[in-house]
Design a protein around this motif. Structure first.
Motif, mmCIF file in Angstrom:
data_model
loop_
_atom_site.group_PDB
_atom_site.id
_atom_site.type_symbol
_atom_site.label_atom_id
_atom_site.label_comp_id
_atom_site.label_asym_id
_atom_site.label_seq_id
_atom_site.Cartn_x
_atom_site.Cartn_y
_atom_site.Cartn_z
ATOM 1 N N GLY A 110 32.273 11.042 61.264
ATOM 2 C CA GLY A 110 33.036 12.091 60.477
ATOM 3 C C GLY A 110 31.650 13.093 59.986
ATOM 4 N N ASN A 111 32.880 14.412 59.692
ATOM 5 C CA ASN A 111 32.697 15.805 58.743
ATOM 6 C C ASN A 111 32.164 15.014 57.087
ATOM 7 N N SER A 112 31.643 15.512 57.003
ATOM 8 C CA SER A 112 31.780 15.765 55.144
ATOM 9 C C SER A 112 32.275 17.260 54.834
ATOM 10 N N VAL A 113 32.416 17.844 55.468
ATOM 11 C CA VAL A 113 33.069 19.279 55.282
ATOM 12 C C VAL A 113 34.241 19.410 56.383
ATOM 13 N N ALA A 114 34.972 20.116 55.990
ATOM 14 C CA ALA A 114 35.665 21.079 57.191
ATOM 15 C C ALA A 114 36.103 21.972 57.278
ATOM 16 N N ALA A 115 35.277 23.107 58.306
ATOM 17 C CA ALA A 115 35.487 24.491 57.654
ATOM 18 C C ALA A 115 35.914 25.375 59.080
ATOM 19 N N ASN B 41 37.540 17.645 50.678
ATOM 20 C CA ASN B 41 38.564 16.901 50.858
ATOM 21 C C ASN B 41 39.786 16.762 51.779
ATOM 22 N N TRP B 42 39.437 17.781 52.307
ATOM 23 C CA TRP B 42 40.549 18.288 53.508
ATOM 24 C C TRP B 42 40.537 17.670 54.988
ATOM 25 N N LEU C 237 34.655 26.195 62.966
ATOM 26 C CA LEU C 237 33.272 26.375 62.668
ATOM 27 C C LEU C 237 32.177 24.448 62.259
ATOM 28 N N SER C 238 31.845 24.720 63.505
ATOM 29 C CA SER C 238 30.697 23.193 63.302
ATOM 30 C C SER C 238 30.222 22.710 62.062
ATOM 31 N N THR C 239 29.971 21.577 61.555
ATOM 32 C CA THR C 239 29.756 21.241 59.876
ATOM 33 C C THR C 239 28.614 19.920 60.167
ATOM 34 N N PRO C 240 27.791 19.298 58.962
ATOM 35 C CA PRO C 240 27.312 18.190 59.401
ATOM 36 C C PRO C 240 28.138 17.252 59.913
ATOM 37 N N THR C 241 27.587 15.853 60.464
ATOM 38 C CA THR C 241 28.450 14.998 60.367
ATOM 39 C C THR C 241 27.544 14.260 60.020
ATOM 40 N N PHE C 242 28.190 12.124 60.072
ATOM 41 C CA PHE C 242 27.485 11.594 59.323
ATOM 42 C C PHE C 242 28.225 10.207 59.751
ATOM 43 N N GLN C 243 27.873 9.375 60.166
ATOM 44 C CA GLN C 243 27.658 8.544 61.092
ATOM 45 C C GLN C 243 27.876 7.203 59.591
ATOM 46 N N PHE C 244 29.218 6.477 60.006
ATOM 47 C CA PHE C 244 29.398 5.029 59.455
ATOM 48 C C PHE C 244 30.810 4.297 59.577
#
Length: 237
Positions: A225-230, A193-194, A213-220
């Motif tokens: 962007g990242n769907s999750v922040a860690a 959410n953040w 920390l590396s997290t999954p990315t998406f393109q739109f």
């Protein structure tokens, strides 16, 4: 490779307005922020576990746990470090931490059914030395302190969605985190959410940013962007 299908159950995605800066009213509230929702969800998961031994959904997926464990290895977190799992849910992360060799583990959750489920899962894994307590992190007793590492996978998200005293809850969370962490102790947070920028702003006082920390990315729309922040923070004064 990171799992692009990482679970983000319970997420209410925020907008990227104001360049991701953290405000007191970033997104709407939701039933996902209520204790009643989680009591009901974990009661159902407890009944399922008792019936067929299924531990239920792993919050953010298994990769979210592996990601933090890899960081702990690189950071050389000792096996006897005092580790707190904030909002332990079904206790899956406690199981993985114990299997990874960590010996001083505590999980807390304000849902009675969650605590019962986590204890049952740990018992089934024959992990009898892990402590699980029914406790609201926002009003945790003063004896809950002295932790070297605190881990959050979605609990701050849920608190931020609570329809009641939302802003106060976020402030209480930050203060509780300051109280339970040792000086120079680490805080690992995973959030859907953040954004990174908002988390940096929220935990700017009393904490030092260590790494992302590396997290999954998406393109739109031509943007990535990242769907999750860690993120990893360190407690400082």
């Amino acid at each position: 490779m990171e799992d692009a299908g990482e679970s983000t159950r319970g997420c209410e995605n925020i907008s990227d307005s104001e360049e991701g800066r953290c405000s007191e009213n970033d997104f709407g509230t939701s039933k996902l922020g209520t204790k009643e929702f989680w009591d009901d969800a974990y009661q159902k998961e407890l009944e399922t576990f008792n019936d067929i031994g299924d531990v239920g959904e792993i919050w953010f997926g298994e990769e979210s746990m592996s990601r933090v464990l890899r960081w702990m290895d690189k950071a050389k977190i000792p096996e006897n470090a005092a580790i707190l799992d904030i909002g332990t849910g079904n206790g899956a992360f406690l199981v993985e931490l114990a299997k990874h060799g960590y010996k001083n583990l505590t999980g807390i959750d304000y849902s009675h059914a969650s605590v019962e489920l986590a204890r049952s899962v740990l018992q089934a894994e024959k992990l009898t030395d892990v402590t699980v307590k029914e406790m609201d992190f926002l009003s945790c007793p003063k004896e809950l302190k002295g932790f070297d590492v605190c881990i959050d996978k979605g609990t701050f998200d849920a608190i931020s969605l609570n329809p009641v005293n939302t802003n106060e809850g976020k402030r209480q969370y930050v203060q509780a985190l300051k109280d339970v962490l040792k000086d120079n102790g680490f805080f690992a947070i995973t959030s859907c959410n953040w954004t990174k920028e908002q988390l940096l702003d929220r935990f700017s006082e009393g904490f030092e940013f260590v790494q992302e920390l590396s997290t999954p990315t998406f393109q739109f729309g031509g943007k990535t962007g990242n769907s999750v922040a860690a993120l990893i923070f360190k407690r400082v004064h």
